[in-house]
Design an enzyme around this catalytic site. Structure first.
Site, PDB file in Angstrom:
ATOM      1  N   ARG A   1     -60.926-124.231 -53.582  1.00 33.55           N
ATOM      2  CA  ARG A   1     -59.656-123.485 -53.539  1.00 33.55           C
ATOM      3  C   ARG A   1     -58.904-123.767 -52.239  1.00 33.55           C
ATOM      4  NH1 ARG A   1     -58.968-117.479 -52.473  1.00 33.55           N
ATOM      5  NH2 ARG A   1     -56.774-117.081 -52.937  1.00 33.55           N
TER       6      ARG A   1
ATOM      7  N   HIS B   1     -55.178-125.240 -52.190  1.00 33.24           N
ATOM      8  CA  HIS B   1     -54.049-124.476 -51.621  1.00 33.24           C
ATOM      9  C   HIS B   1     -53.422-125.189 -50.423  1.00 33.24           C
ATOM     10  CE1 HIS B   1     -54.450-120.247 -53.534  1.00 33.24           C
ATOM     11  NE2 HIS B   1     -54.776-121.197 -54.394  1.00 33.24           N
TER      12      HIS B   1
ATOM     13  N   HIS C   1     -61.116-124.044 -62.836  1.00 34.26           N
ATOM     14  CA  HIS C   1     -61.467-122.628 -62.947  1.00 34.26           C
ATOM     15  C   HIS C   1     -62.812-122.417 -63.633  1.00 34.26           C
ATOM     16  CE1 HIS C   1     -57.294-120.672 -61.984  1.00 34.26           C
ATOM     17  NE2 HIS C   1     -57.966-121.034 -60.904  1.00 34.26           N
TER      18      HIS C   1
ATOM     19  N   TRP D   1     -64.966-117.005 -64.572  1.00 38.51           N
ATOM     20  CA  TRP D   1     -64.452-117.570 -65.817  1.00 38.51           C
ATOM     21  C   TRP D   1     -65.576-117.945 -66.785  1.00 38.51           C
ATOM     22  CZ3 TRP D   1     -61.919-118.334 -61.149  1.00 38.51           C
ATOM     23  CH2 TRP D   1     -60.545-118.095 -61.115  1.00 38.51           C
TER      24      TRP D   1
HETATM   25 FE1  HIF Z   1     -57.140-121.078 -58.934  1.00 46.37          FE
HETATM   26  N1  HIF Z   1     -57.208-119.085 -58.714  1.00 46.37           N
HETATM   27  N2  HIF Z   1     -55.265-120.943 -59.703  1.00 46.37           N
HETATM   28  N3  HIF Z   1     -57.060-123.104 -59.075  1.00 46.37           N
HETATM   29  N4  HIF Z   1     -58.979-121.183 -58.092  1.00 46.37           N
HETATM   30  C1  HIF Z   1     -58.240-118.342 -58.203  1.00 46.37           C
HETATM   31  C2  HIF Z   1     -59.463-118.808 -57.807  1.00 46.37           C
HETATM   32  C3  HIF Z   1     -59.815-120.135 -57.812  1.00 46.37           C
HETATM   33  C4  HIF Z   1     -54.565-119.795 -59.923  1.00 46.37           C
HETATM   34  C5  HIF Z   1     -54.943-118.519 -59.563  1.00 46.37           C
HETATM   35  C6  HIF Z   1     -56.186-118.209 -59.020  1.00 46.37           C
HETATM   36  C7  HIF Z   1     -56.031-123.802 -59.633  1.00 46.37           C
HETATM   37  C8  HIF Z   1     -54.916-123.302 -60.220  1.00 46.37           C
HETATM   38  C9  HIF Z   1     -54.559-121.976 -60.236  1.00 46.37           C
HETATM   39  C10 HIF Z   1     -59.705-122.334 -57.922  1.00 46.37           C
HETATM   40  C11 HIF Z   1     -59.235-123.616 -58.101  1.00 46.37           C
HETATM   41  C12 HIF Z   1     -58.010-123.947 -58.658  1.00 46.37           C
HETATM   42  C13 HIF Z   1     -57.881-116.964 -58.188  1.00 46.37           C
HETATM   43  C14 HIF Z   1     -58.757-115.833 -57.683  1.00 46.37           C
HETATM   44  C15 HIF Z   1     -56.611-116.873 -58.703  1.00 46.37           C
HETATM   45  C16 HIF Z   1     -55.788-115.603 -58.891  1.00 46.37           C
HETATM   46  C17 HIF Z   1     -58.713-115.735 -56.156  1.00 46.37           C
HETATM   47  C18 HIF Z   1     -59.624-114.644 -55.669  1.00 46.37           C
HETATM   48  O1  HIF Z   1     -59.388-113.479 -56.058  1.00 46.37           O
HETATM   49  O2  HIF Z   1     -60.583-114.944 -54.943  1.00 46.37           O
HETATM   50  C19 HIF Z   1     -53.349-120.115 -60.634  1.00 46.37           C
HETATM   51  C20 HIF Z   1     -52.287-119.118 -61.059  1.00 46.37           C
HETATM   52  C21 HIF Z   1     -53.341-121.459 -60.845  1.00 46.37           C
HETATM   53  C22 HIF Z   1     -52.300-122.295 -61.585  1.00 46.37           C
HETATM   54  C23 HIF Z   1     -52.552-122.315 -63.037  1.00 46.37           C
HETATM   55  C24 HIF Z   1     -56.355-125.294 -59.653  1.00 46.37           C
HETATM   56  C25 HIF Z   1     -56.572-125.728 -61.055  1.00 46.37           C
HETATM   57  C26 HIF Z   1     -57.491-124.792 -61.734  1.00 46.37           C
HETATM   58  C27 HIF Z   1     -55.300-126.268 -59.085  1.00 46.37           C
HETATM   59  C28 HIF Z   1     -57.621-125.308 -58.903  1.00 46.37           C
HETATM   60  O3  HIF Z   1     -58.291-126.340 -58.583  1.00 46.37           O
HETATM   61  C29 HIF Z   1     -61.058-121.997 -57.550  1.00 46.37           C
HETATM   62  C30 HIF Z   1     -62.196-122.987 -57.326  1.00 46.37           C
HETATM   63  C31 HIF Z   1     -61.122-120.618 -57.474  1.00 46.37           C
HETATM   64  C32 HIF Z   1     -62.340-119.765 -57.148  1.00 46.37           C
HETATM   65  C33 HIF Z   1     -62.352-119.357 -55.704  1.00 46.37           C
HETATM   66  C34 HIF Z   1     -63.550-118.510 -55.347  1.00 46.37           C
HETATM   67  O4  HIF Z   1     -63.521-117.939 -54.248  1.00 46.37           O
HETATM   68  O5  HIF Z   1     -64.498-118.402 -56.107  1.00 46.37           O
END
Ligand code: HIF
Length: 290
Positions: A47, A51, A174, A190
């Protein structure tokens, strides 16, 4: 005393072998530090890398992983970046051990490392990012809002230069990690193996029945079978949208196809806006741990 490993012979120029050592140090720390979340910092490192990269705007050429401006407020305080301090702090001992690597190269290399170490595809990587000052922080609002739908996904990822297929492939990440109520407000993982990279995200999207979670938090979806898994509104948009759905179905059916297409698009994400010296064909493929 010579700065950044420079020697009387001249400046220290790291080779692929040096970056492989950084990879191994991150992998080792991932293996040691299991007392966090579901047992791994891997998901939050992915993440962080995303970001840092996902602020890119192709029109202005601003944002992207080059700069690591999330080290500074206001970017570190943007709502979308809540919780990423855990990932940045995790990497500081590695930065201290290899002072010659930039934060921006370290963060992206670590994202690639986490995906490989959690069983995902190879993520070929190249160095060349420079850290920038606070003035280069991107404005708030460049990262996606999980409460929205397919138009927003296309707006945000289109601004970075991705097409429908690439957007869906990315979203397979995800499979990793979870949502935290004290970070995003959403809650839960997920799938049942949040520390294993797989195509489970797509399989569950297609095969499971999802309904609105009944709670006081933001709108999210829960699986009918166990009520323990979650999908965000943006995740559900992938099966509601005619342009996205065929790709979800392809990836749900064929893990090899997903791994290949995910690797290509994640490499592209980590490289947005970076002025590389190293050619694409000379990217490093790091050797994963046994
Ligand atoms: Fe995420 N994502 N992501 N994300 N994400 C969260 C957590 C992770 C979006 C929202 C969230 C991508 C796209 C999007 C990861 C990787 C990627 C969380 C939760 C949210 C809300 C954060 C928290 O509460 O800790 C949205 C709206 C996206 C656009 C559709 C990417 C594609 C899937 C680019 C991507 O690689 C990962 C890994 C996490 C888990 C982080 C963790 O701390 O476990």
């Amino acid at each position: 005393f010579y700065l950044n490993g420079a020697s009387p012979k001249g400046p220290f120029v790291p080779t692929q072998a040096d970056y492989q050592k950084v990879y191994e140090a991150v992998a080792q720390r991932l293996a040691n530090e299991t007392d966090y979340d579901d047992g791994s910092y891997g998901p939050v490192l992915v993440r962080l890398a995303w970001h840092a990269s996902g602020t890119y705007d192709k029109e202005t050429g601003t944002g992207g992983s080059n700069g690591a401006t999330m080290r500074f407020a206001p970017e570190s305080d943007h709502g979308a970046n809540a919780g990423l301090k855990a990932a940045r702090d995790f990497l500081e001992p590695i930065k201290a051990q290899f002072p010659w690597i930039t934060h921006s190269d370290l963060w992206t290399l670590s994202g690639a490392c986490a995906i490989q170490e959690l069983g995902g595809p190879s993520i070929p990587w190249r160095p060349g990012r420079q850290d920038k000052e606070v003035a280069a922080c991107t404005p708030d609002g460049r990262l996606p809002d999980a409460a929205q739908g397919s138009r927003h996904i296309r707006d945000i990822f289109g601004r970075m230069g991705f097409d429908d297929r690439e957007m869906v492939a990315l979203c397979g990440a995800h499979a990793l990690g979870r949502c935290h109520t004290d970070r995003s407000g959403f809650d839960g993982p997920w799938n049942f193996s949040p520390t294993v990279f797989s195509n489970e995200f797509f399989r569950l999207l297609v095969e499971e029945k999802w309904s609105h979670k009944k709670w006081n938090g933001p709108t999210q979806f829960t699986d009918k079978t166990t009520s323990t898994l979650m999908m965000l509104p943006t995740d559900m948009a992938l099966v509601k949208d005619k342009g996205f759905k065929p790709h979800v179905e392809r990836y749900a059916k064929d893990s090899d196809v997903f791994f290949k297409e995910f690797s290509d698009v994640f490499v592209k994400l980590l490289e947005l806006g970076v002025p590389f010296q190293v050619k694409p064909e000379d990217r490093f493929v790091f050797k994963a741990s046994e």
